[in-house]
Design a protein around this motif. Structure first.
Motif, PDB file in Angstrom:
ATOM      1  N   PRO A  45      18.255  66.564  70.685  1.00 42.39           N
ATOM      2  CA  PRO A  45      17.904  67.977  70.867  1.00 42.39           C
ATOM      3  C   PRO A  45      18.421  68.836  69.712  1.00 42.39           C
ATOM      4  O   PRO A  45      19.570  68.727  69.323  1.00 42.39           O
ATOM      5  N   MET A  46      17.538  69.666  69.170  1.00 41.37           N
ATOM      6  CA  MET A  46      17.871  70.491  68.019  1.00 41.37           C
ATOM      7  C   MET A  46      18.596  71.758  68.461  1.00 41.37           C
ATOM      8  O   MET A  46      18.298  72.320  69.506  1.00 41.37           O
ATOM      9  N   SER A  47      19.530  72.192  67.638  1.00 48.61           N
ATOM     10  CA  SER A  47      20.238  73.441  67.908  1.00 48.61           C
ATOM     11  C   SER A  47      19.446  74.607  67.322  1.00 48.61           C
ATOM     12  O   SER A  47      18.567  74.416  66.474  1.00 48.61           O
ATOM     13  N   THR A  48      19.776  75.811  67.754  1.00 45.79           N
ATOM     14  CA  THR A  48      19.156  77.017  67.189  1.00 45.79           C
ATOM     15  C   THR A  48      19.417  77.081  65.692  1.00 45.79           C
ATOM     16  O   THR A  48      18.527  77.400  64.904  1.00 45.79           O
ATOM     17  N   HIS A  94      14.056  75.439  79.668  1.00 49.69           N
ATOM     18  CA  HIS A  94      12.788  74.749  79.415  1.00 49.69           C
ATOM     19  C   HIS A  94      12.956  73.721  78.295  1.00 49.69           C
ATOM     20  O   HIS A  94      13.783  73.893  77.402  1.00 49.69           O
ATOM     21  N   LEU A  95      12.146  72.676  78.340  1.00 54.52           N
ATOM     22  CA  LEU A  95      12.088  71.681  77.264  1.00 54.52           C
ATOM     23  C   LEU A  95      10.951  72.079  76.329  1.00 54.52           C
ATOM     24  O   LEU A  95       9.812  72.261  76.768  1.00 54.52           O
ATOM     25  N   TRP A  96      11.265  72.229  75.052  1.00 53.43           N
ATOM     26  CA  TRP A  96      10.284  72.635  74.043  1.00 53.43           C
ATOM     27  C   TRP A  96      10.112  71.522  73.018  1.00 53.43           C
ATOM     28  O   TRP A  96      11.077  70.853  72.657  1.00 53.43           O
ATOM     29  N   ILE A  97       8.880  71.354  72.529  1.00 55.60           N
ATOM     30  CA  ILE A  97       8.596  70.420  71.431  1.00 55.60           C
ATOM     31  C   ILE A  97       8.054  71.242  70.276  1.00 55.60           C
ATOM     32  O   ILE A  97       7.244  72.150  70.470  1.00 55.60           O
ATOM     33  N   THR A  98       8.497  70.912  69.051  1.00 50.69           N
ATOM     34  CA  THR A  98       8.167  71.738  67.879  1.00 50.69           C
ATOM     35  C   THR A  98       6.840  71.340  67.245  1.00 50.69           C
ATOM     36  O   THR A  98       6.712  71.293  66.027  1.00 50.69           O
ATOM     37  N   CYS A  99       5.862  71.037  68.082  1.00 55.05           N
ATOM     38  CA  CYS A  99       4.506  70.788  67.596  1.00 55.05           C
ATOM     39  C   CYS A  99       3.562  70.947  68.779  1.00 55.05           C
ATOM     40  O   CYS A  99       3.999  70.904  69.928  1.00 55.05           O
ATOM     41  N   PRO A 100       2.287  71.156  68.539  1.00 57.77           N
ATOM     42  CA  PRO A 100       1.341  71.265  69.650  1.00 57.77           C
ATOM     43  C   PRO A 100       1.273  69.959  70.445  1.00 57.77           C
ATOM     44  O   PRO A 100       1.447  68.872  69.890  1.00 57.77           O
ATOM     45  N   THR A 101       1.032  70.073  71.740  1.00 61.01           N
ATOM     46  CA  THR A 101       0.889  68.886  72.592  1.00 61.01           C
ATOM     47  C   THR A 101      -0.363  69.028  73.459  1.00 61.01           C
ATOM     48  O   THR A 101      -0.846  70.127  73.688  1.00 61.01           O
TER      49      THR A 101
END
Length: 183
Positions: free
Chosen positions: A102-105, A128-135
């Motif tokens: 998991p990435m930090s701010t 929430h769980l976020w992904i840094t690309c479209p899904t």
């Protein structure tokens, strides 16, 4: 599996601190202290080791979210009792490599400031769980996490502390007893 009351009886017997109890009575100072020590020991064990019994595999459909930061939904729905993700395990099918995170701010800010594309990472923000690309909903999320729920109640629901005589730890009951005796 040993119940909460079985472990309390064992602790009291090993320590010879009181008469062998026949019922759980949390008005009794000795039993109440034993329960508090069991909960402390259980929480310490979950933080110290990646206990196999506490590793939960997850396979779920990805959200249909075309934004650059795609919201996969409530983390508590995806990972009930999430303590931490198992390292390098979150895959979005169609990708050969696991998602970074998991990435930090600070990590995301650094990547943006450096002009790096925020592709193929994940983070948890505001529950929430976020992904840094479209899904898309055709994709699957696969990952494993360590749960903080190191015991179950009589109905089999995960819990993060022992409260009832019939609760059952997922961790080795002998280790919990030894932790109390050591303390």
């Amino acid at each position: 599996m040993a119940t909460t009351f079985d472990i309390i009886q064992d602790c009291i017997d090993r320590l010879c601190v009181a008469k062998h109890p026949t019922t759980l009575n949390l008005q009794d100072d000795t039993q109440r202290q034993m329960l508090a020590l069991l909960n402390e020991t259980g929480q310490d064990l979950t933080l110290s080791f990646q206990w196999q019994a506490l590793t939960v595999p997850v396979v779920d459909q990805a959200a249909d979210d075309p934004r650059n930061m795609s919201d996969q939904g409530e983390i508590e729905d995806l990972c009930p009792g999430l303590s931490r993700f198992v390292d390098d395990c979150l895959y979005l099918n169609g990708r050969m490599m696991p998602l970074i995170g998991p990435m930090s701010t600070q990590g995301r800010t650094f990547m943006r400031a450096g002009g790096m594309a925020l592709l193929y990472g994940f983070f948890v923000e505001q529950g929430h769980l976020w992904i840094t690309c479209p899904t898309t909903s055709e994709q699957e999320l696969r990952f494993a996490y360590i749960t903080r729920n190191w015991a179950t109640d009589a109905d089999g629901n995960g819990i993060d502390r022992l409260t009832q005589a019939t609760d059952t730890p997922l961790l080795d009951s002998r280790l919990l007893t030894l932790g109390v005796v050591w303390r």
